[in-house]
Design a protein around this motif. Structure first.
Motif, PDB file in Angstrom:
ATOM      1  N   GLY A 185     170.449  37.467  -7.871  1.00 33.23           N
ATOM      2  CA  GLY A 185     169.086  37.908  -7.638  1.00 33.23           C
ATOM      3  C   GLY A 185     168.939  39.358  -7.269  1.00 33.23           C
ATOM      4  N   THR A 186     170.045  40.129  -7.261  1.00 26.55           N
ATOM      5  CA  THR A 186     170.012  41.528  -6.860  1.00 26.55           C
ATOM      6  C   THR A 186     170.739  42.359  -7.906  1.00 26.55           C
ATOM      7  N   CYS A 187     170.231  43.538  -8.162  1.00 25.16           N
ATOM      8  CA  CYS A 187     170.868  44.456  -9.106  1.00 25.16           C
ATOM      9  C   CYS A 187     172.077  45.089  -8.434  1.00 25.16           C
ATOM     10  N   ASP A 188     173.277  44.729  -8.893  1.00 25.79           N
ATOM     11  CA  ASP A 188     174.498  45.318  -8.356  1.00 25.79           C
ATOM     12  C   ASP A 188     174.676  46.728  -8.895  1.00 25.79           C
ATOM     13  N   LEU A 189     175.008  47.657  -7.999  1.00 27.74           N
ATOM     14  CA  LEU A 189     175.067  49.071  -8.338  1.00 27.74           C
ATOM     15  C   LEU A 189     176.122  49.318  -9.407  1.00 27.74           C
ATOM     16  N   GLY A 219     170.976  55.842  -6.383  1.00 25.58           N
ATOM     17  CA  GLY A 219     171.378  56.803  -5.368  1.00 25.58           C
ATOM     18  C   GLY A 219     170.350  57.876  -5.081  1.00 25.58           C
ATOM     19  N   HIS A 220     169.326  58.010  -5.917  1.00 26.08           N
ATOM     20  CA  HIS A 220     168.301  59.024  -5.672  1.00 26.08           C
ATOM     21  C   HIS A 220     167.489  58.678  -4.421  1.00 26.08           C
ATOM     22  N   PRO A 221     167.064  59.690  -3.671  1.00 31.14           N
ATOM     23  CA  PRO A 221     166.202  59.418  -2.513  1.00 31.14           C
ATOM     24  C   PRO A 221     164.884  58.786  -2.953  1.00 31.14           C
ATOM     25  N   ILE A 222     164.382  57.871  -2.141  1.00 31.43           N
ATOM     26  CA  ILE A 222     163.118  57.195  -2.424  1.00 31.43           C
ATOM     27  C   ILE A 222     161.996  57.993  -1.781  1.00 31.43           C
ATOM     28  N   LEU A 223     161.064  58.445  -2.591  1.00 30.03           N
ATOM     29  CA  LEU A 223     160.000  59.324  -2.105  1.00 30.03           C
ATOM     30  C   LEU A 223     158.906  58.508  -1.420  1.00 30.03           C
ATOM     31  N   THR A 224     158.375  59.061  -0.357  1.00 30.76           N
ATOM     32  CA  THR A 224     157.285  58.452   0.394  1.00 30.76           C
ATOM     33  C   THR A 224     156.136  59.450   0.514  1.00 30.76           C
ATOM     34  N   TYR A 225     154.960  58.919   0.794  1.00 31.27           N
ATOM     35  CA  TYR A 225     153.762  59.771   0.919  1.00 31.27           C
ATOM     36  C   TYR A 225     152.993  59.359   2.171  1.00 31.27           C
ATOM     37  N   TYR A 226     152.693  60.360   2.998  1.00 31.39           N
ATOM     38  CA  TYR A 226     151.917  60.148   4.226  1.00 31.39           C
ATOM     39  C   TYR A 226     150.483  60.611   3.973  1.00 31.39           C
ATOM     40  N   PRO A 227     149.552  59.683   3.752  1.00 31.63           N
ATOM     41  CA  PRO A 227     148.173  60.090   3.436  1.00 31.63           C
ATOM     42  C   PRO A 227     147.481  60.825   4.567  1.00 31.63           C
ATOM     43  N   SER A 228     147.862  60.572   5.811  1.00 29.62           N
ATOM     44  CA  SER A 228     147.188  61.236   6.934  1.00 29.62           C
ATOM     45  C   SER A 228     147.425  62.740   6.921  1.00 29.62           C
ATOM     46  N   TRP A 229     148.603  63.163   6.445  1.00 28.37           N
ATOM     47  CA  TRP A 229     148.942  64.593   6.422  1.00 28.37           C
ATOM     48  C   TRP A 229     149.122  65.137   5.009  1.00 28.37           C
ATOM     49  N   SER A 230     148.953  64.259   3.991  1.00 27.57           N
ATOM     50  CA  SER A 230     149.148  64.660   2.585  1.00 27.57           C
ATOM     51  C   SER A 230     150.517  65.299   2.388  1.00 27.57           C
ATOM     52  N   VAL A 231     151.542  64.616   2.897  1.00 20.73           N
ATOM     53  CA  VAL A 231     152.911  65.124   2.855  1.00 20.73           C
ATOM     54  C   VAL A 231     153.789  64.134   2.098  1.00 20.73           C
ATOM     55  N   ALA A 272     167.615  56.995   2.344  1.00 26.37           N
ATOM     56  CA  ALA A 272     167.941  55.736   1.680  1.00 26.37           C
ATOM     57  C   ALA A 272     168.043  55.984   0.186  1.00 26.37           C
ATOM     58  N   GLY A 273     169.088  55.429  -0.461  1.00 30.53           N
ATOM     59  CA  GLY A 273     169.315  55.640  -1.886  1.00 30.53           C
ATOM     60  C   GLY A 273     168.773  54.484  -2.703  1.00 30.53           C
ATOM     61  N   PHE A 274     168.213  54.802  -3.855  1.00 27.27           N
ATOM     62  CA  PHE A 274     167.646  53.795  -4.747  1.00 27.27           C
ATOM     63  C   PHE A 274     168.738  52.835  -5.216  1.00 27.27           C
ATOM     64  N   LEU A 275     168.475  51.544  -5.114  1.00 20.84           N
ATOM     65  CA  LEU A 275     169.370  50.449  -5.507  1.00 20.84           C
ATOM     66  C   LEU A 275     170.603  50.342  -4.627  1.00 20.84           C
ATOM     67  N   GLU A 276     170.663  51.071  -3.523  1.00 20.19           N
ATOM     68  CA  GLU A 276     171.808  51.013  -2.623  1.00 20.19           C
ATOM     69  C   GLU A 276     171.433  50.179  -1.401  1.00 20.19           C
ATOM     70  N   SER A 277     171.760  48.887  -1.462  1.00 20.37           N
ATOM     71  CA  SER A 277     171.506  47.995  -0.329  1.00 20.37           C
ATOM     72  C   SER A 277     172.524  48.282   0.765  1.00 20.37           C
ATOM     73  N   GLN A 335     170.011  50.060  17.540  1.00 20.33           N
ATOM     74  CA  GLN A 335     169.054  49.710  16.497  1.00 20.33           C
ATOM     75  C   GLN A 335     169.794  49.442  15.185  1.00 20.33           C
ATOM     76  N   ASP A 336     169.313  48.446  14.444  1.00 22.41           N
ATOM     77  CA  ASP A 336     169.862  48.097  13.131  1.00 22.41           C
ATOM     78  C   ASP A 336     168.820  48.415  12.069  1.00 22.41           C
ATOM     79  N   PHE A 337     169.282  49.019  10.966  1.00 21.31           N
ATOM     80  CA  PHE A 337     168.407  49.361   9.847  1.00 21.31           C
ATOM     81  C   PHE A 337     169.018  48.784   8.569  1.00 21.31           C
ATOM     82  N   ILE A 338     168.276  47.894   7.928  1.00 21.17           N
ATOM     83  CA  ILE A 338     168.766  47.185   6.749  1.00 21.17           C
ATOM     84  C   ILE A 338     167.793  47.428   5.602  1.00 21.17           C
ATOM     85  N   ILE A 339     168.344  47.819   4.451  1.00 25.77           N
ATOM     86  CA  ILE A 339     167.554  48.000   3.231  1.00 25.77           C
ATOM     87  C   ILE A 339     168.184  47.141   2.149  1.00 25.77           C
ATOM     88  N   HIS A 340     167.381  46.258   1.574  1.00 27.20           N
ATOM     89  CA  HIS A 340     167.881  45.332   0.562  1.00 27.20           C
ATOM     90  C   HIS A 340     167.024  45.443  -0.694  1.00 27.20           C
TER      91      HIS A 340
END
Length: 478
Positions: free
Chosen positions: A85-89, A199-211, A233-238, A341-346
Motif C-alpha cells: 500500500g506504499t510506494c517504496d523509494l 527526495g525533493h522538499p515538499i513546498l508549503t504555503y502560509y496564507p496568513s503571510w503569503s509565504v 521532509a523529502g517527497f516519498l521518503e517515509s 518529541q517524535d515526528f513521523i511522515i508516512h
C-alpha cells in the motif's frame, strides 16, 4: 528459596544456511554484529549483469546509471515492493507508485525492479558515426579500454529484423529523426519540474503571510539530540525522527513556544506539485482532537509530544491528501526540564485503505533480504524476533535488539530479579530471553502472510523443570 542475585544472561543467534532461502546477493560471508553496540547497516546488493546477446564478448561493461528502461516492466514479482500500500523509494516496479515513467520521479531504479537490457559492444576505435535507432553509450573500464555499445530491445528478435533502406525519398525524415549536430549545447539553468521527484522538499504555503516554505521534520543533532527545525521532509521518503527540547523556563515557554502548540503543524497548505502555476494547494486536515497549550499551576498541559503526517500521493499528479494527528502530554514545570518529541511522515498511494494491508512491511519479496528483520508470529500477530539488550551499565534494557536476517548476533546483559522464589525467577528469566510476546513461529520467506500458516515454521522450545534444576535455562532451535 533462591538467594536474590544478579544473573548473567547470554543469547547466541546463528543464521543456518538451510533455515530460509535468501534472494541472490554477491555477498557470501555473513557479517556479525553485537546487540551491545551499533547495529550493522543493511548490506547493499549490486545490480545484476545485463543480459548479453549471443556471441563472444571480450569485456563486460557496467550498466550506466542513466540508461533508459522499459516503462512499467511486466515483472512477475516485484522484489523491492516491501511495504504494501506504499510506494517504496526507487522501486520502479511498485504499482503503488502509480508512475508511467518511474525515472521522472526516482533518481535510479533498484536492481531487479526493471527488465535487464541487452547490449552489443565493439571496440570504440572502429566506430566513426552511429546511425543506430537504438540507444548507445561509450564505456571505459578500469584498464582504459573503450567500448562502443548499443542497447537493443530484444537480441533474439533483432536477427529477424529487415534493414531499413535509405533513399532520396525518406532521407529527410530519417535525418530529422536520427540526425543531429556534432555538438549540443545544454543550458546551465534548467526550468523546474512540474512535479515532485523522490527526495525533493515538499513546498508549503502560509496564507496568513503569503509565504512559500517547505514541510519540516525536526531531527536530532549533536550528542544531546537537540531538535533541529531546518530538516526538510523529502517527497516519498517515509521517515521517523526523535529529538529532545530543553527548557530553562517552561512557565514562560508553555504558551509562547510554537513547537509545543499543535496548530504550528497544520496552519498551512501543501502545494500539490512542485512548480504549478497557479499553485495547487492541498489543505492539512486534522485526524485527531487537539487542545492549545495551557499553564495550570505547576503543569504545562496539552503540549505536543508526537506528530504524524499521512500523505497520499498519485504518481506525477503529486500530493492528493495530507492529514496530521497528534499525541499531547503534560509536563511539570521545573528548571532544566526536557521533552522528547517524535515526528513521523508516512507516504502511501492515494485512496489506499490501510486496513487492506494488516501484515505490515515485508523483509523481502519473496525471499529474505540480508539485514532485514527476521519475522515471527505469535497467534495471528506478526512482529520481529528480538534479543535482550544491555544498557550502559550492563543491566538488561527494556529495549530489545532486532534480529536481522543473515547477521549472526551475540547478546548478553545482567538481570536483577524482582522475585526471590525459584519458580518466579525462572519465569522472569524465560521472559527476558524470548521477549514479549513469545515468538511461536518464524517466517520461511520475507513476505510470509499470517493467514497462510504454510509459510511459517514452528519454533521448538524446551523449558527446564524447576524441580530438576534451580538455575533457569532456555534454548531456541531454528
Amino acid at each position: 528459596m533462591c538467594t536474590p542475585q544478579l544473573h548473567l544472561l547470554t543469547v547466541l543467534a546463528l543464521m543456518l544456511p538451510d533455515a530460509a532461502g535468501p534472494q541472490p546477493s554477491p555477498t557470501q560471508a555473513l557479517p556479525t554484529s553485537s546487540a551491545l553496540g551499533p547495529e550493522t547497516p543493511e548490506v547493499a546488493t549490486a545490480a545484476p549483469p545485463p543480459d548479453w546477446s549471443e556471441g563472444p564478448t571480450p569485456w563486460t561493461p557496467p550498466m550506466p546509471e542513466n540508461v533508459t528502461t522499459d516503462l512499467l516492466p511486466a515483472l512477475p514479482i516485484c522484489i523491492c515492493d516491501l511495504t504494501p500500500g506504499t510506494c517504496d523509494l526507487n522501486c520502479c516496479c511498485d504499482k503503488d507508485c502509480d508512475l508511467d515513467h518511474p525515472r521522472t520521479v526516482f533518481s535510479f531504479c533498484l536492481p531487479g525492479s526493471v527488465r535487464s537490457s541487452s547490449w552489443v559492444c565493439v571496440d570504440n576505435s572502429l566506430i566513426f558515426r552511429s546511425n543506430s535507432p537504438f540507444p548507445s553509450r561509450v564505456f571505459t573500464d578500469a584498464s582504459g579500454i573503450t567500448q562502443f555499445c548499443v542497447r537493443v530491445n530484444n537480441s533474439k528478435l533483432n536477427y529477424f529484423q529487415k534493414l531499413q533502406t535509405v533513399n532520396a525519398t525518406n532521407f529527410q525524415a530519417l535525418a530529422a529523426e536520427f540526425g543531429g549536430p556534432s555538438f549540443t549545447w545544454t543550458s546551465e539553468t534548467q526550468p523546474p519540474l512540474p512535479f515532485y521527484r523522490a527526495g525533493h522538499p515538499i513546498l508549503t504555503y502560509y496564507p496568513s503571510w503569503s509565504v512559500v516554505s517547505s514541510l519540516r521534520q525536526p531531527a536530532a543533532v549533536g550528542a544531546g539530540g537537540f531538535c533541529a527545525e531546518s530538516n526538510p521532509a523529502g517527497f516519498l521518503e517515509s521517515k521517523s525522527t526523535t529529538c529532545t527540547r530543553f527548557f530553562r523556563d517552561l512557565a514562560s515557554s508553555c504558551t509562547s513556544e510554537p513547537a509545543l502548540d499543535a496548530a504550528t503543524y497544520y496552519n498551512f497548505t501543501v502545494l500539490k506539485v512542485g512548480a504549478a502555476l497557479p499553485p495547487l494547494q492541498v489543505p492539512v486536515t486534522l485526524a485527531s482532537q487537539t487542545r492549545p497549550p495551557l499553564l495550570s499551576g505547576n503543569t504545562c498541559q496539552n503540549i505536543v509530544s508526537q506528530v504524524i503526517y499521512e500523505i497520499e500521493t498519485n504518481g506525477t499528479s503529486g500530493i492528493q491528501k495530507v492529514s496530521v494527528s497528534f499525541r499531547q502530554t503534560n509536563l511539570t514545570v521545573k528548571p532544566g526540564v526536557s521533552l522528547q518529541q517524535d515526528f513521523i511522515i508516512h507516504f502511501r498511494a492515494f485512496g489506499q485503505r490501510m486496513d487492506a494491508f494488516p501484515t505490515g512491511p515485508r523483509s523481502g519479496n519473496p525471499g529474505y533480504l540480508i539485514g532485514k528483520p527476521l519475522l515471527v508470529l505469535t497467534g495471528d500477530f506478526r512482529h520481529s524476533m528480538t534479543l535482550l539488550q544491555s544498557e550502559g551499565n550492563g543491566m538488561c534494557s527494556v529495549k530489545r535488539h532486532e534480529i536481522q536476517f543473515g547477521v549472526n548476533t551475540v547478546s548478553g546483559c545482567k538481570l536483577r530479579p524482582k522475585e526471590v522464589s525459584c519458580s518466579h525467577l525462572q519465569k522472569e528469566i524465560y521472559q527476558a530471553l524470548h521477549g514479549h510476546p513469545k515468538p511461536e513461529h518464524v517466517a520461511i520467506f520475507g513476505n510470509a502472510d499470517p493467514a497462510q500458516r504454510g509459510g511459517w515454521s514452528r519454533i521448538l522450545s524446551k523449558d527446564c523443570s524447576v524441580s530438576v534444576r534451580k538455575e533457569a535455562t532456555a534454548g531456541w532451535q531454528l
